[in-house]
Design an enzyme around this catalytic site. Sequence first.
Site, PDB file in Angstrom:
ATOM      1  N   GLU A  53      62.616 -10.877  32.806  1.00 39.52           N
ATOM      2  CA  GLU A  53      62.516  -9.305  32.760  1.00 39.52           C
ATOM      3  C   GLU A  53      61.148  -8.827  32.464  1.00 39.52           C
ATOM      4  O   GLU A  53      60.649  -9.863  31.764  1.00 39.52           O
ATOM      5  CB  GLU A  53      63.777  -8.633  31.757  1.00 39.52           C
ATOM      6  CG  GLU A  53      63.125  -7.490  30.867  1.00 39.52           C
ATOM      7  CD  GLU A  53      63.995  -6.520  30.208  1.00 39.52           C
ATOM      8  OE1 GLU A  53      64.499  -5.665  29.950  1.00 39.52           O
ATOM      9  OE2 GLU A  53      65.027  -7.463  29.258  1.00 39.52           O
ATOM     10  N   CYS A 259      67.013  -5.021  29.448  1.00 37.49           N
ATOM     11  CA  CYS A 259      67.458  -3.292  29.812  1.00 37.49           C
ATOM     12  C   CYS A 259      67.315  -2.632  31.570  1.00 37.49           C
ATOM     13  O   CYS A 259      66.867  -1.835  30.950  1.00 37.49           O
ATOM     14  CB  CYS A 259      67.205  -2.563  28.316  1.00 37.49           C
ATOM     15  SG  CYS A 259      68.695  -3.053  27.078  1.00 37.49           S
ATOM     16  N   ASN A 409      74.521  -5.400  31.388  1.00 34.17           N
ATOM     17  CA  ASN A 409      73.928  -6.025  30.859  1.00 34.17           C
ATOM     18  C   ASN A 409      74.408  -5.453  28.978  1.00 34.17           C
ATOM     19  O   ASN A 409      73.950  -4.092  29.018  1.00 34.17           O
ATOM     20  CB  ASN A 409      71.893  -5.946  31.168  1.00 34.17           C
ATOM     21  CG  ASN A 409      71.000  -5.559  29.995  1.00 34.17           C
ATOM     22  OD1 ASN A 409      71.289  -7.127  28.994  1.00 34.17           O
ATOM     23  ND2 ASN A 409      70.434  -5.356  29.295  1.00 34.17           N
ATOM     24  N   GLU A 410      74.165  -6.509  28.392  1.00 30.41           N
ATOM     25  CA  GLU A 410      74.574  -5.152  26.482  1.00 30.41           C
ATOM     26  C   GLU A 410      75.624  -4.489  27.018  1.00 30.41           C
ATOM     27  O   GLU A 410      75.532  -3.874  25.812  1.00 30.41           O
ATOM     28  CB  GLU A 410      72.964  -5.520  26.716  1.00 30.41           C
ATOM     29  CG  GLU A 410      72.542  -6.883  25.823  1.00 30.41           C
ATOM     30  CD  GLU A 410      71.820  -6.222  25.307  1.00 30.41           C
ATOM     31  OE1 GLU A 410      70.565  -7.207  24.292  1.00 30.41           O
ATOM     32  OE2 GLU A 410      70.881  -5.530  25.268  1.00 30.41           O
TER      33      GLU A 410
END
Length: 693
Positions: A53, A259, A409-410
């Site tokens: 990331e 994120c 994502n998440e």
Amino acid sequence: MTIKPALRFSALALLGLLPGPAAYAQSAPATITVQVNKPGDAVSKNMYGLFFEDINFAADGGLYPELVKNKSFETDDHLIGWKAIRGAAGFESYLVSSDRPISNANNHFLRLNVRKAGPDAAFVNEGFRGMGVKEGAEYTLSFFARRGPGNVSGVTATLEEPGRGQGPETAATGKSLAQAQITGLTNEWKKYSVVIKPSATVAKARLKLAVEGNGSLDIDVVSLFPKDTYMNRENGLRPDLVQLLKDMKPGFLRFPGGCIVEGRTLAQRYQWKETIGDVASRRPLVNRWNTEFLHKFTPDYYQSFGLGFFEYFQLSEDIGAEPLPILNVGMACQFNSAELAPISAAKGPNAAGHDAAGHEDEPTLETFIQDALDLIEFANGPANSTWGAKRVAMGHAAPFNMKMIGIGNEQWGPQYLERYEPFAKAVKAKYPNMQIVSSVGPSPDGENFDKATLKMRELKAEFIDEHYYAKPEWFRQNADRYDKYPRTGPKIFAGEYAAQSVAIGSPDNKNNWDCAISEAAFMTGLERNAGAVAMASYAPMLAHVDAWQWTPNMIWFDNLTSYGTVNYYVQKLYALNKGTRVLPVVMPGKAKNGTDNLFASAVTDAPTGDVIVKLVNYSTSPRAVKVNLAGAKNVGKNGKAFVMASDDLNTMNTIQEPQKLTPKEETFSVSGSNVSYTLAPNSFTVLRIPAKR
């Protein structure tokens, strides 16, 4: 990567009711039985991988080695990274202009109106916390220029080391490391390029461009790029960092996050189509981590996308990892705006969220689904397909053979599930063999997690992405987490995990041995349960020592050097010794794995015939063990041990001491199927024993 709610810990541990290790360490050798004659589940070939990331300057200023920050003046604050010498004393004026730019995609440039030629008529670029350059190495300096009214005759480019205590806005000169004269300027945009060699190694150099003559000059796409890149590629990556990744022999490489995938808003999300093609035409985007944390307020943090999706696929191929891209599901980060894209659009030309000219209108779920389908075509499609042709044009004729893709994502809650279902259905309809990674939220427990897990099992998802950031003791206490997970249905992807020495998201977290050995203990449970767990990756992967937002991280670097943390070496030991099939382990007295802080797992390795036993002794005393290789035949006479141990749980590797704690290799004698070994205090040990059954 995200801001996590606190994880719940075992009540027994918090009350101090778990037995201590001291009494156990003083007892007779503990017998651990490895049932070589009862091989279990196969270990996934992708089991241990990497999570990338762009946090902590992982891309620009890190893995992507461009030294000029904001080279095309396209950031929101167009002069980030640039300053005029002596408060612009040498200029009548300067401004960022869009008057007849190089292209519509790159439509800002710096216009300089020079009052008087000389050292004060100069602009400097600070780089990414300085520019790290090496003596005698070659760097390609290039820029586009266009001469305006007046008699500007050229540009003097100087790579220099600023004087001590002097900032670029005050210091007209510094120690010159390399210099080049660029002449032959014309009234049309033209690219100029020259190779320079610094005369010294400097960690925090800067680039100065001084205008020769009076009048107007336009400058754009200023680049200073090292020739020493991985595989010597023109737009290549930083070789020391790539080598650290390759040395792990990773099974997969997750990208671009995290994120970063979501963005604070949908407009700030990661859009893969903006990251391919001509590097100079890729539009930069503010990094979603730039002002997330007050302890590292970083408003100059932008993504240039010089490391984009093509370079990502190429990197995966270079290091032998399966690519695992994660795509936005139509949701911005739920810890920020939680903005949602509509699930359906009106019928007609705007149904995919684009107007008739192809520009993005308000994105709908169809927009995100189409992006995913197009990415698969870009990675795997033939040369005569729309997106496959773009890959071929970038220099990679063969498909990248992508097999997996992540949807969201998440994310959590009903908003995710109602977007996930049509998204997954559309991907499977066109690419039935594509395996999908599904989100169950940021925490490994709780109501949202339980509901999402149940739903994903109902939908027959292939992988469930579980994340854990917690104190070191959580990892030791949860080494048995997957012992009772079902072996049918979705496999677990332990997509993000790292022990937090202080607290989740704390700037005081350390990459110490207490965290790493606790992760090693937890990973015995991942390995032992290969029938349930198919992939795992530590997160985050990279961090610049002068520009981080989150800690801990697996690999740290400055502008010149890099090192693997103790956590890195734990991950590497698992990856290099993952084996091919799990072997059941019976602990001393048939106790639960982890009792008295003794943890174990074992695998067999078909190519070598070795039995590989991993042992964690989280104790201040040595611990004698006997490993009984039940059913083993043709046991060799010598085994190999790889040991990491420290009496001090706060031990860390650093830039100054990068090898303070690394695995030590030793040989030990083997006599028959009972192997005696003494585990060092606070140790993680990998035993490789030749033992064909």
